[in-house]
Design a protein around this motif. Structure first.
Motif, PDB file in Angstrom:
ATOM      1  N   LEU A 160      48.052  36.057   5.490  1.00 56.09           N
ATOM      2  CA  LEU A 160      47.934  37.130   6.474  1.00 56.09           C
ATOM      3  C   LEU A 160      48.537  36.701   7.814  1.00 56.09           C
ATOM      4  N   SER A 161      48.286  35.471   8.199  1.00 57.32           N
ATOM      5  CA  SER A 161      48.836  34.936   9.433  1.00 57.32           C
ATOM      6  C   SER A 161      50.361  34.910   9.394  1.00 57.32           C
ATOM      7  N   TYR A 162      50.915  34.452   8.279  1.00 62.43           N
ATOM      8  CA  TYR A 162      52.377  34.413   8.137  1.00 62.43           C
ATOM      9  C   TYR A 162      52.976  35.814   8.077  1.00 62.43           C
ATOM     10  N   LEU A 163      52.292  36.738   7.415  1.00 62.57           N
ATOM     11  CA  LEU A 163      52.779  38.113   7.366  1.00 62.57           C
ATOM     12  C   LEU A 163      52.898  38.684   8.774  1.00 62.57           C
ATOM     13  N   TYR A 164      51.845  38.509   9.567  1.00 63.87           N
ATOM     14  CA  TYR A 164      51.871  39.011  10.943  1.00 63.87           C
ATOM     15  C   TYR A 164      52.990  38.343  11.743  1.00 63.87           C
ATOM     16  N   ALA A 165      53.134  37.042  11.604  1.00 67.07           N
ATOM     17  CA  ALA A 165      54.163  36.306  12.343  1.00 67.07           C
ATOM     18  C   ALA A 165      55.573  36.750  11.960  1.00 67.07           C
ATOM     19  N   ASP A 166      55.738  37.232  10.731  1.00 67.86           N
ATOM     20  CA  ASP A 166      57.058  37.654  10.255  1.00 67.86           C
ATOM     21  C   ASP A 166      57.384  39.119  10.557  1.00 67.86           C
ATOM     22  N   LEU A 167      56.427  39.861  11.080  1.00 72.24           N
ATOM     23  CA  LEU A 167      56.689  41.259  11.429  1.00 72.24           C
ATOM     24  C   LEU A 167      57.649  41.345  12.615  1.00 72.24           C
ATOM     25  N   LYS A 168      58.299  42.470  12.744  1.00 70.61           N
ATOM     26  CA  LYS A 168      59.136  42.712  13.922  1.00 70.61           C
ATOM     27  C   LYS A 168      58.250  42.673  15.164  1.00 70.61           C
ATOM     28  N   SER A 169      58.812  42.218  16.249  1.00 70.19           N
ATOM     29  CA  SER A 169      58.076  42.070  17.505  1.00 70.19           C
ATOM     30  C   SER A 169      57.386  43.368  17.922  1.00 70.19           C
ATOM     31  N   ALA A 170      58.081  44.486  17.790  1.00 74.96           N
ATOM     32  CA  ALA A 170      57.505  45.778  18.178  1.00 74.96           C
ATOM     33  C   ALA A 170      56.279  46.108  17.330  1.00 74.96           C
ATOM     34  N   ASP A 171      56.321  45.786  16.039  1.00 69.24           N
ATOM     35  CA  ASP A 171      55.177  46.038  15.155  1.00 69.24           C
ATOM     36  C   ASP A 171      54.013  45.116  15.498  1.00 69.24           C
ATOM     37  N   GLN A 172      54.317  43.852  15.807  1.00 69.47           N
ATOM     38  CA  GLN A 172      53.264  42.923  16.221  1.00 69.47           C
ATOM     39  C   GLN A 172      52.556  43.444  17.474  1.00 69.47           C
ATOM     40  N   LYS A 173      53.342  43.870  18.444  1.00 70.22           N
ATOM     41  CA  LYS A 173      52.775  44.363  19.706  1.00 70.22           C
ATOM     42  C   LYS A 173      51.906  45.587  19.482  1.00 70.22           C
TER      43      LYS A 173
END
Length: 77
Positions: free
Chosen positions: A30-43
């Motif tokens: 889950l941590s890696y999935l979040y880290a690999d998302l596009k910056s806009a999606d993370q934000k």
């Protein structure tokens, strides 16, 4: 095979929505999935779901992963 997997294989021709798949993720995944998302999606996720920054949420997820691993694998420390 779990009941969830069996259900989706039979009823939906083996198609699994992302929210079903995530149920099987480890904290690390889950941590890696979040880290690999596009910056806009993370934000967007960090702000709307946790009222924090993406940098902070990414850090929280890594810390939770490390804590989970220490609890699970390092007895007596």
């Amino acid at each position: 095979m779990t009941l969830v997997v069996q259900h989706h294989k039979e009823k939906y021709n083996g198609q699994f929505p992302i929210w079903v798949i995530i149920e099987f993720f480890s904290m690390g995944m889950l941590s890696y999935l979040y880290a690999d998302l596009k910056s806009a999606d993370q934000k967007m996720i960090a702000k709307k779901s946790y009222h924090t920054s993406s940098v902070c949420l990414k850090s929280w997820l890594r810390c939770l992963t490390d804590l989970r691993n220490r609890c699970a694998h390092y007895r007596g420390i």
